[in-house]
Write a protein that holds these residues in place. Structure first.
Motif, short mmCIF file in Angstrom:
data_model
loop_
_atom_site.label_atom_id
_atom_site.label_comp_id
_atom_site.label_asym_id
_atom_site.label_seq_id
_atom_site.Cartn_x
_atom_site.Cartn_y
_atom_site.Cartn_z
N ASP A 69 0.84 -1.20 0.00
CA ASP A 69 0.00 0.00 0.00
C ASP A 69 0.88 1.25 0.00
OD1 ASP A 69 -2.20 -1.57 0.03
OD2 ASP A 69 -2.64 -1.30 2.17
N THR A 70 0.36 2.31 -0.60
CA THR A 70 1.07 3.59 -0.65
C THR A 70 0.17 4.72 -0.17
OG1 THR A 70 0.42 4.02 -2.94
CG2 THR A 70 2.51 2.85 -2.58
N ASP A 71 0.78 5.82 0.17
CA ASP A 71 0.04 7.00 0.60
C ASP A 71 0.90 8.24 0.31
OD1 ASP A 71 -1.91 8.60 1.61
OD2 ASP A 71 -1.84 7.81 3.66
N LYS A 72 0.29 9.41 0.35
CA LYS A 72 1.03 10.64 0.14
C LYS A 72 1.79 11.02 1.41
CE LYS A 72 -1.12 10.77 -3.77
NZ LYS A 72 -0.45 10.23 -4.98
N GLY A 73 2.87 11.74 1.22
CA GLY A 73 3.56 12.31 2.37
C GLY A 73 2.97 13.68 2.68
N TRP A 74 2.62 13.92 3.92
CA TRP A 74 2.05 15.22 4.27
C TRP A 74 2.33 15.52 5.74
CZ3 TRP A 74 -1.30 15.01 8.30
CH2 TRP A 74 -2.00 13.82 8.51
N GLY A 75 2.17 16.80 6.09
CA GLY A 75 2.38 17.18 7.47
C GLY A 75 1.91 18.60 7.72
N VAL A 76 1.76 18.92 8.99
CA VAL A 76 1.43 20.29 9.42
C VAL A 76 2.41 20.65 10.53
CG1 VAL A 76 -1.01 20.17 8.80
CG2 VAL A 76 -0.27 19.42 11.07
N GLY A 77 2.64 21.95 10.70
CA GLY A 77 3.59 22.34 11.72
C GLY A 77 3.47 23.80 12.09
N ILE A 78 4.13 24.15 13.18
CA ILE A 78 4.24 25.54 13.60
C ILE A 78 5.71 25.83 13.93
CG2 ILE A 78 1.89 25.75 14.50
CD1 ILE A 78 3.00 25.33 17.30
N SER A 79 6.11 27.07 13.74
CA SER A 79 7.46 27.51 14.09
C SER A 79 7.34 28.93 14.64
CB SER A 79 8.38 27.49 12.87
OG SER A 79 9.67 27.99 13.21
N CYS A 80 7.82 29.13 15.86
CA CYS A 80 7.65 30.42 16.53
C CYS A 80 8.99 30.95 17.04
CB CYS A 80 6.70 30.30 17.73
SG CYS A 80 5.12 29.52 17.34
N ASP A 81 9.16 32.25 16.97
CA ASP A 81 10.31 32.90 17.61
C ASP A 81 9.85 34.26 18.13
OD1 ASP A 81 10.99 35.07 15.43
OD2 ASP A 81 10.93 33.19 14.32
N GLN A 82 10.36 34.62 19.31
CA GLN A 82 9.93 35.86 19.94
C GLN A 82 11.05 36.44 20.80
OE1 GLN A 82 6.72 37.64 19.86
NE2 GLN A 82 8.21 39.11 20.70
N TYR A 83 11.41 37.70 20.55
CA TYR A 83 12.30 38.41 21.47
C TYR A 83 11.50 38.78 22.72
CZ TYR A 83 16.14 39.16 18.15
OH TYR A 83 17.20 38.99 17.30
N ILE A 84 12.10 38.53 23.89
CA ILE A 84 11.45 38.99 25.13
C ILE A 84 12.21 40.16 25.73
CG2 ILE A 84 10.34 36.78 25.61
CD1 ILE A 84 12.56 36.18 27.60
N THR A 85 13.48 40.30 25.37
CA THR A 85 14.26 41.52 25.61
C THR A 85 15.13 41.71 24.37
OG1 THR A 85 16.28 40.56 26.57
CG2 THR A 85 14.39 40.86 28.06
N ASP A 86 15.91 42.77 24.33
CA ASP A 86 16.78 42.96 23.17
C ASP A 86 17.96 42.00 23.17
OD1 ASP A 86 18.05 44.05 25.34
OD2 ASP A 86 18.66 45.91 24.36
N ARG A 87 18.11 41.20 24.24
CA ARG A 87 19.22 40.24 24.32
C ARG A 87 18.77 38.79 24.42
NH1 ARG A 87 23.75 42.88 28.42
NH2 ARG A 87 23.96 44.90 27.35
N ILE A 88 17.50 38.54 24.65
CA ILE A 88 17.01 37.19 24.88
C ILE A 88 15.84 36.89 23.93
CG2 ILE A 88 16.02 35.56 26.54
CD1 ILE A 88 17.30 37.21 28.76
N GLY A 89 15.91 35.73 23.25
CA GLY A 89 14.85 35.29 22.38
C GLY A 89 14.47 33.85 22.65
N LEU A 90 13.21 33.53 22.47
CA LEU A 90 12.70 32.17 22.66
C LEU A 90 12.22 31.61 21.32
CD1 LEU A 90 10.52 32.72 25.88
CD2 LEU A 90 12.92 32.04 25.75
N PHE A 91 12.31 30.27 21.16
CA PHE A 91 11.80 29.64 19.94
C PHE A 91 11.12 28.33 20.28
CE2 PHE A 91 16.00 27.69 20.41
CZ PHE A 91 15.76 26.37 20.09
#
Length: 446
Positions: free
Chosen positions: A324-346
């Motif tokens: 049997d075969t099937d299509k390859g698929w996916g969903v995702g999220i990618s986030c990045d945010q500065y919380i100060t001018d020196r620190i960022g989260l992802f």
């Protein structure tokens, strides 16, 4: 000129005085006065000479300024006619080694004895803007070496590799034109169209803090979604970006659509095709929405994407036996945010079709801290997990990844990074040995 008139008036007065009878004392006074007048005359001559030199210098400066204006005008005319060309380059050198490990692959135990190796990546980037709102981009690439992925990657010992730097290595150590594409912006930069040769990751699943193995993390789960990465390739592509900046409520949104010719990269070689032919035969298709707000003066990006590899993939596990075969698929999220001018989260999260992918669930999170210990340094810390597919593995735990790096800029063009990785439960199997890997990386750029 005023002083000259005074001098002439003084001479006239002397002449009048000399026409009248004078006493001895008066004659002496007149002689003294004449000497003063002579001194004044010489001083006036000196001042006139200085004024003449100053006027001559000002005239020369006016000519030079005019020449500079003409040169600038000529440059602007050349830019308008032929566009502007910029050249950038970088060389990455590294050495990476990993601990010995015993890992079960397809029910066979494999021993990897301290995989290690040195390598380099070299890129020349050319950017030419030949037309208004248009740009041609080209990246010429050369690379060699696998680092700690030596043997581990080829054997498939991990869901996510230790060294993303070797992903773009050209065949037989040749120099490769890795990217060459044209981008045209339209309608006051609200719409851009890109076509040529590149990879979907140029826009898809991007991240401010965990996306560039040359200057950030090097482990696969901190660069991109590993299952999506298994479908990624450089090839003919069309990318459309739309940012409705004219609508105030939507100005922070960007909509992206991608279609790319596929070589069917996860199929056996005999079932793959040339990605430069039959462009629309089972292509890679993806869409992404990016929200880029500014929160209390700090910028961030929040991406939601979905993708489909439309060629047939063999199903895994028991269903593989039936063909049997099937299509390859996916969903995702990618986030990045500065919380100060020196620190960022992802953070990232991805879910892929569990009928065809060995690790259908993926997630990562971390932080980047800049100028903390020194004025030109950077610290990165990340944690990730890839859940093994229970339809394929008896041991279907989570493959854990942790990575930390410390980078210091010695100059504006040279940086050194020390990197450490840990992998727990390789391939989601708690019986497998855990792996430690370390890297020293040098970055040279201009």
């Amino acid at each position: 000129m005023k002083k000259l008139k005074l001098l002439l008036l003084a001479i006239l007065c002397v002449a009048l005085i000399m026409q009248t009878p004078l006493y001895a004392d008066e004659k002496e006074e007149i002689k003294a006065l004449y000497k003063q007048i002579e001194l004044l005359r010489k001083r006036v001559e000196q001042l006139e000479e200085k004024i003449e030199k100053k006027e001559k210098k000002e005239e020369e400066m006016r000519k030079e300024i005019q020449e500079v204006k003409e040169v600038k005008k000529t440059i602007e005319n050349i830019k308008k006619r032929f566009g502007t060309l910029s050249i950038h380059g970088e060389v990455i050198t590294y050495y990476q080694a990993a601990s010995s490990s015993d890992i079960e692959i397809d029910r066979n135990w494999n021993h990897f004895s301290n995989p290690d190796g040195a390598g380099y990546n070299a890129d020349i980037e050319l950017s030419w803007k030949p037309a208004k709102k248009g740009e041609i981009y080209m990246r010429i690439h050369a690379a060699e070496g696998n680092g700690a992925d030596e043997y581990l990657e080829e054997a498939g010992a991990l869901f996510a590799d230790l060294n993303t730097l070797n992903d773009d290595n050209p065949d037989d150590s040749e120099i490769d034109v890795l990217e060459a594409y044209y981008t045209q912006s339209l309608f006051n930069d609200t719409l851009s169209i890109t076509f040529g040769k590149t990879e979907p990751f140029v826009v898809l699943d991007a991240n401010e803090f965990a996306n560039d193995e040359h200057s950030q993390f090097v482990g696969k789960p901190f660069v991109n979604n590993p299952m999506l990465d298994s479908e990624d390739e450089y090839g003919p592509i069309l990318i459309v970006n739309y940012n409705p900046s004219c609508i105030k409520k939507l100005k922070d949104l960007t909509f992206t659509a991608i279609i790319q010719s596929s070589s069917y990269p996860r199929n056996p070689e005999e079932r793959q095709k040339d990605k430069w032919s039959n462009f629309f035969r089972h292509p890679f298709v993806a869409g992404q929405i990016t929200y880029s707000p500014t929160i209390r003066g700090m910028s961030g990006n929040y991406r939601l994407y979905g993708w489909v590899q439309t060629y047939d993939h063999e199903k895994i596990g028991k269903k593989a036996l039936s063909g049997d075969t099937d299509k390859g698929w996916g969903v995702g999220i990618s986030c990045d945010q500065y919380i100060t001018d020196r620190i960022g989260l992802f953070g990232r999260f991805g879910y892929q079709n569990d009928e065809v992918y060995e690790a259908p669930v993926f997630y990562s999170l971390g932080a980047v801290l800049r100028k903390i210990l020194w004025r030109n340094d950077e610290i990165g810390i990340g944690f990730a997990g890839l859940k093994a597919n229970n339809a394929l593995y008896e041991e279907h735990h989570t493959e854990w990844h942790a990575e930390g790096y410390y980078k210091i800029y010695l100059t504006d063009y040279f940086a050194i990074t020390a990197d450490l990785q840990y992998v727990g439960n390789p391939r989601g199997n708690s019986k497998n040995d855990n792996i430690w890997a370390g890297m020293i990386r040098g970055e040279f750029g201009f």
